[in-house]
Design a protein around this motif. Structure first.
Motif, PDB file in Angstrom:
ATOM      1  N   UNK A 139     -21.060 -14.953   0.351  1.00  0.00           N
ATOM      2  CA  UNK A 139     -20.460 -14.763  -0.971  1.00  0.00           C
ATOM      3  C   UNK A 139     -21.455 -15.125  -2.071  1.00  0.00           C
ATOM      4  N   UNK A 140     -22.185 -16.232  -1.881  1.00  0.00           N
ATOM      5  CA  UNK A 140     -23.184 -16.611  -2.887  1.00  0.00           C
ATOM      6  C   UNK A 140     -24.337 -15.620  -2.932  1.00  0.00           C
ATOM      7  N   UNK A 141     -24.771 -15.202  -1.742  1.00  0.00           N
ATOM      8  CA  UNK A 141     -25.896 -14.267  -1.704  1.00  0.00           C
ATOM      9  C   UNK A 141     -25.540 -12.929  -2.343  1.00  0.00           C
ATOM     10  N   UNK A 142     -24.302 -12.506  -2.178  1.00  0.00           N
ATOM     11  CA  UNK A 142     -23.894 -11.234  -2.763  1.00  0.00           C
ATOM     12  C   UNK A 142     -24.044 -11.258  -4.285  1.00  0.00           C
ATOM     13  N   UNK A 143     -23.650 -12.388  -4.874  1.00  0.00           N
ATOM     14  CA  UNK A 143     -23.786 -12.491  -6.325  1.00  0.00           C
ATOM     15  C   UNK A 143     -25.246 -12.444  -6.753  1.00  0.00           C
ATOM     16  N   UNK A 144     -26.112 -13.079  -5.938  1.00  0.00           N
ATOM     17  CA  UNK A 144     -27.542 -13.071  -6.277  1.00  0.00           C
ATOM     18  C   UNK A 144     -28.136 -11.679  -6.122  1.00  0.00           C
ATOM     19  N   UNK A 145     -27.648 -10.948  -5.105  1.00  0.00           N
ATOM     20  CA  UNK A 145     -28.267  -9.673  -4.765  1.00  0.00           C
ATOM     21  C   UNK A 145     -27.781  -8.495  -5.611  1.00  0.00           C
ATOM     22  N   UNK A 146     -26.703  -8.682  -6.361  1.00  0.00           N
ATOM     23  CA  UNK A 146     -26.117  -7.551  -7.083  1.00  0.00           C
ATOM     24  C   UNK A 146     -27.126  -6.913  -8.027  1.00  0.00           C
ATOM     25  N   UNK A 147     -27.747  -7.755  -8.870  1.00  0.00           N
ATOM     26  CA  UNK A 147     -28.689  -7.219  -9.858  1.00  0.00           C
ATOM     27  C   UNK A 147     -29.901  -6.600  -9.171  1.00  0.00           C
ATOM     28  N   UNK A 148     -30.407  -7.310  -8.145  1.00  0.00           N
ATOM     29  CA  UNK A 148     -31.587  -6.803  -7.440  1.00  0.00           C
ATOM     30  C   UNK A 148     -31.269  -5.483  -6.746  1.00  0.00           C
ATOM     31  N   UNK A 149     -30.081  -5.382  -6.160  1.00  0.00           N
ATOM     32  CA  UNK A 149     -29.706  -4.157  -5.453  1.00  0.00           C
ATOM     33  C   UNK A 149     -29.585  -2.981  -6.410  1.00  0.00           C
ATOM     34  N   UNK A 150     -29.147  -3.251  -7.640  1.00  0.00           N
ATOM     35  CA  UNK A 150     -29.085  -2.174  -8.629  1.00  0.00           C
ATOM     36  C   UNK A 150     -30.472  -1.604  -8.891  1.00  0.00           C
ATOM     37  N   UNK A 151     -31.461  -2.497  -8.987  1.00  0.00           N
ATOM     38  CA  UNK A 151     -32.831  -2.034  -9.187  1.00  0.00           C
ATOM     39  C   UNK A 151     -33.339  -1.268  -7.960  1.00  0.00           C
ATOM     40  N   UNK A 152     -33.001  -1.792  -6.796  1.00  0.00           N
ATOM     41  CA  UNK A 152     -33.423  -1.112  -5.560  1.00  0.00           C
ATOM     42  C   UNK A 152     -32.774   0.267  -5.467  1.00  0.00           C
ATOM     43  N   UNK A 153     -31.487   0.351  -5.819  1.00  0.00           N
ATOM     44  CA  UNK A 153     -30.808   1.641  -5.775  1.00  0.00           C
ATOM     45  C   UNK A 153     -31.441   2.629  -6.746  1.00  0.00           C
ATOM     46  N   UNK A 154     -31.856   2.127  -7.895  1.00  0.00           N
ATOM     47  CA  UNK A 154     -32.536   2.994  -8.850  1.00  0.00           C
ATOM     48  C   UNK A 154     -33.833   3.536  -8.250  1.00  0.00           C
ATOM     49  N   UNK A 155     -34.590   2.664  -7.589  1.00  0.00           N
ATOM     50  CA  UNK A 155     -35.828   3.106  -6.923  1.00  0.00           C
ATOM     51  C   UNK A 155     -35.527   4.112  -5.825  1.00  0.00           C
ATOM     52  N   UNK A 156     -34.483   3.814  -5.055  1.00  0.00           N
ATOM     53  CA  UNK A 156     -34.116   4.725  -3.966  1.00  0.00           C
ATOM     54  C   UNK A 156     -33.715   6.094  -4.525  1.00  0.00           C
ATOM     55  N   UNK A 157     -32.989   6.083  -5.652  1.00  0.00           N
ATOM     56  CA  UNK A 157     -32.591   7.355  -6.257  1.00  0.00           C
ATOM     57  C   UNK A 157     -33.790   8.180  -6.678  1.00  0.00           C
ATOM     58  N   UNK A 158     -34.785   7.515  -7.273  1.00  0.00           N
ATOM     59  CA  UNK A 158     -35.992   8.244  -7.688  1.00  0.00           C
ATOM     60  C   UNK A 158     -36.722   8.797  -6.479  1.00  0.00           C
ATOM     61  N   UNK A 159     -36.858   7.954  -5.439  1.00  0.00           N
ATOM     62  CA  UNK A 159     -37.531   8.410  -4.216  1.00  0.00           C
ATOM     63  C   UNK A 159     -36.755   9.556  -3.569  1.00  0.00           C
ATOM     64  N   UNK A 160     -35.424   9.467  -3.589  1.00  0.00           N
ATOM     65  CA  UNK A 160     -34.602  10.521  -2.979  1.00  0.00           C
ATOM     66  C   UNK A 160     -34.784  11.849  -3.687  1.00  0.00           C
ATOM     67  N   UNK A 161     -34.868  11.802  -5.018  1.00  0.00           N
ATOM     68  CA  UNK A 161     -35.069  13.055  -5.756  1.00  0.00           C
ATOM     69  C   UNK A 161     -36.424  13.673  -5.413  1.00  0.00           C
ATOM     70  N   UNK A 162     -37.447  12.833  -5.370  1.00  0.00           N
ATOM     71  CA  UNK A 162     -38.780  13.343  -5.008  1.00  0.00           C
ATOM     72  C   UNK A 162     -38.768  13.877  -3.583  1.00  0.00           C
ATOM     73  N   UNK A 163     -38.122  13.131  -2.701  1.00  0.00           N
ATOM     74  CA  UNK A 163     -38.077  13.535  -1.288  1.00  0.00           C
ATOM     75  C   UNK A 163     -37.350  14.869  -1.105  1.00  0.00           C
ATOM     76  N   UNK A 164     -36.197  15.016  -1.781  1.00  0.00           N
ATOM     77  CA  UNK A 164     -35.442  16.269  -1.653  1.00  0.00           C
ATOM     78  C   UNK A 164     -36.239  17.444  -2.204  1.00  0.00           C
ATOM     79  N   UNK A 165     -36.955  17.219  -3.316  1.00  0.00           N
ATOM     80  CA  UNK A 165     -37.747  18.300  -3.874  1.00  0.00           C
ATOM     81  C   UNK A 165     -38.851  18.765  -2.953  1.00  0.00           C
TER      82      UNK A 165
END
Length: 589
Positions: free
Chosen positions: A297-323
């Motif tokens: 439960x504590x780790x989830x709160x810590x990871x929320x912000x970081x995961x948002x940044x990671x998801x943003x990176x993954x989204x950019x990589x996914x767009x490049x990959x699909x193209x």
């Protein structure tokens, strides 16, 4: 150059793999390291606190259990020292009246002198031979359970605890104790078994503790046999995992301790407490997922912000990959379909990058292949049509019709039977060759055409040859063969094999099955000839179609493994062997 070669080494990985590796290196790996280290610190601290808390809980349960068990130990001890019971056990030859009187005295003693707990369901006294001397209660045991408990009492000089399932479908704990002749334990004269409702332990002692989800408390013997369990899915009376008992055995004689163990694919925290007086264990198991839930439960709160940044990176990589991968996947699907013979598939990528230009080149290549395949197919079909037409016109129509008119005239003038038969044979032959457009006919029809042809030849070569047909299996008459494959062979036999000295030549046509092939053999005992290597080679200068054409047509239709073989020697006759596939109308598609 060395650097370039080094980076080219990454080409052994897919584009997707390379992008994932890059993402891991720049973001996920550092995050995972920090999170894992934090999780470990919190988990160890929480585990130590829980272990201490569970040890206190087990100590409380142990005290409650001891106070509860003492009631039944007192009852059992009162019965074992009862003089009435000892006197009854020592009298082996009592009459029924004496035995009933002894039992009445025992019942009166139990009611008046002994405190009988409510959860004691049965009191049973056995002699040393396993016979029931006294039984007070309303439920009974299966004999195998009785034998097991008495056997343990014979071996152990202490109280025995066991689990049994009774006739009335009840879970019972049995307290067993020896009955001695004197207090000095000089001689065992019987055994006392006290039946106790198991729920008094699971409901009264274990359940009020308030266990967490997926946790459990078990009350068990030192051999691992579970006597009572808060978790009712645990099989009572069965032994628990050997590894668990082994770990507990390694830690004894410590009264209480904790350790980790893997059970059912999940790591568990195990805490035990050992009751030396009862020689029994209380074992508390708790899954680590419950222990770590607070940490998660504590780790989830810590990871929320970081995961948002990671998801943003993954989204950019996914767009490049699909193209990149989308057109490549379409090219791979295109090549796969093309390799399976589907020439109609096209990529049709209308974008402006390098992959689009490559896709256009592949589409153009498929157009070219499709055009060439269609052109080749049309040429093959035309070739076969021309061959069929050549065969259909093998017999010169002018010659045939002139012959037919002549035969009719002779037959009209002389009423000659031979001429009449010749006209009939010629008419049938014309009908089957010129009017029947089918490329394949049955062996029956081919033999009928050959017989008509022999009838015509007899008009010219009367008395110079005889012929016979033999088909080993009637089913083969329905087998399909190319039209007019026997007529050229028969013509060669009659025209070139007949003897000049007036000897009648025998022509035999035989048909049989050989494995999955059909063999047709036309043999004669005529003059024969020396077979050369080019005997079956086509000769362009010959206008009519002969033996070589028969071989070519068979191989064109069915492959090089089939065809015509000629064996002949001067003065020894000729044998022509046709090898064909076994083909019927229902399989000709």
């Amino acid at each position: 150059m060395g650097k370039k070669h080094h980076f080219q080494g990454f080409r052994k990985f897919s584009i997707k793999t390379r992008l994932v590796i890059a993402l891991l290196m720049i973001s996920i790996i550092p995050l995972a390291g920090i999170s894992g280290y934090s999780f470990h610190i919190f988990s160890v601290a929480l585990q130590e606190k829980l272990s201490a808390s569970i040890s206190q809980t087990l100590s409380m349960i142990n005290l409650n259990m001891v106070s509860e068990i003492e009631k039944y130990q007192y009852l059992c001890g009162s019965i074992c020292i009862s003089e009435e019971i000892k006197e009854g056990l020592l009298k082996k030859d009592m009459t029924d009246m004496e035995k009933n009187q002894a039992i009445n005295e025992i019942q009166s003693m139990i009611r008046n002198k002994i405190i009988y707990p409510a959860q004691a369901k049965n009191i049973t006294v056995y002699d040393t031979e396993g016979n029931i001397f006294y039984d007070l209660g309303y439920d009974g045991f299966y004999q195998k359970d009785v034998d097991r408990i008495l056997s343990r009492l014979e071996e152990q000089d202490q109280d025995v605890w066991a689990y049994v399932h009774t006739y009335r479908d009840r879970d019972i704990l049995v307290l067993g104790r020896r009955i001695y002749e004197q207090y000095s334990k000089s001689r065992v004269i019987g055994y006392t078994l006290i039946s106790i409702e198991e729920k008094i332990f699971s409901k009264t002692v274990l359940e009020p503790v308030g266990l967490s989800d997926s946790s459990n408390i078990m009350y068990m013997n030192m051999d691992g046999t579970v006597l009572s369990s808060w978790n009712r899915s645990i099989s009572l009376g069965k032994k628990i995992d050997k590894e668990l008992m082994k770990r507990i055995g390694e830690m004894l004689p410590k009264k209480t301790d904790s350790f980790s163990i893997q059970e059912d694919g999940e790591e568990q925290l195990v805490t035990y407490i050992y009751n030396k007086n009862l020689n029994q264990l209380f074992v508390y198991t708790m899954p680590y997922h419950y222990i770590n839930s607070e940490v998660y439960a504590m780790l989830k709160q810590i990871l929320v912000v970081v995961m948002l940044l990671v998801l943003l990176c993954i989204g950019i990589v996914a767009m490049v990959y699909q193209g990149i991968m989308s057109p490549i996947k379409r090219m791979l699907e295109f090549c796969k379909a093309l390799s399976h013979g589907d020439l109609s598939v096209r990529i049709q990528d209308n974008h402006k990058d390098e992959l689009s230009r490559l896709s256009g080149s592949m589409d153009h290549m498929a157009d070219t292949i499709e055009h060439l395949m269609a052109q080749q197919k049309a040429q093959e079909e035309r070739k076969r049509e021309l061959e069929l037409q050549m065969l259909q016109y093998q017999l010169n129509p002018h010659f045939l019709f002139n012959t037919l008119n002549s035969l009719r005239f002779v037959a009209a003038m002389h009423k000659d039977l031979i001429v009449s038969d010749g006209i009939q044979a010629l008419s049938s032959l014309l009908q089957n060759t010129l009017t029947n457009k089918n490329e394949y006919i049955t062996i029956r029809e081919e033999l009928e055409n050959l017989e008509n042809y022999f009838s015509i030849l007899r008009i010219r070569y009367a008395g110079s040859f005889e012929y016979s047909f033999h088909v080993e299996e009637d089913e083969l008459l329905s087998c399909l063969v190319p039209k007019l494959i026997l007529q050229p062979l028969a013509e060669n036999s009659v025209m070139h094999g007949s003897s000049d000295d007036g000897t009648v030549m025998e022509i035999q046509i035989t048909c049989w099955r050989e494995e999955d092939h059909v063999v047709i053999e036309l043999s004669d005992d005529g003059k024969g000839f020396k077979v050369t290597d080019d005997a079956l080679a086509p000769r362009p200068e010959r206008k009519k179609i002969g033996v070589a054409n028969v071989n070519d047509r068979i191989q064109l239709n069915f492959g090089r493994e089939y065809g015509l073989k000629i064996d002949s020697q001067p003065g020894e006759g000729t044998r022509c062997t046709l090898t064909l596939p076994e083909l019927y109308a229902d399989s000709l598609s």
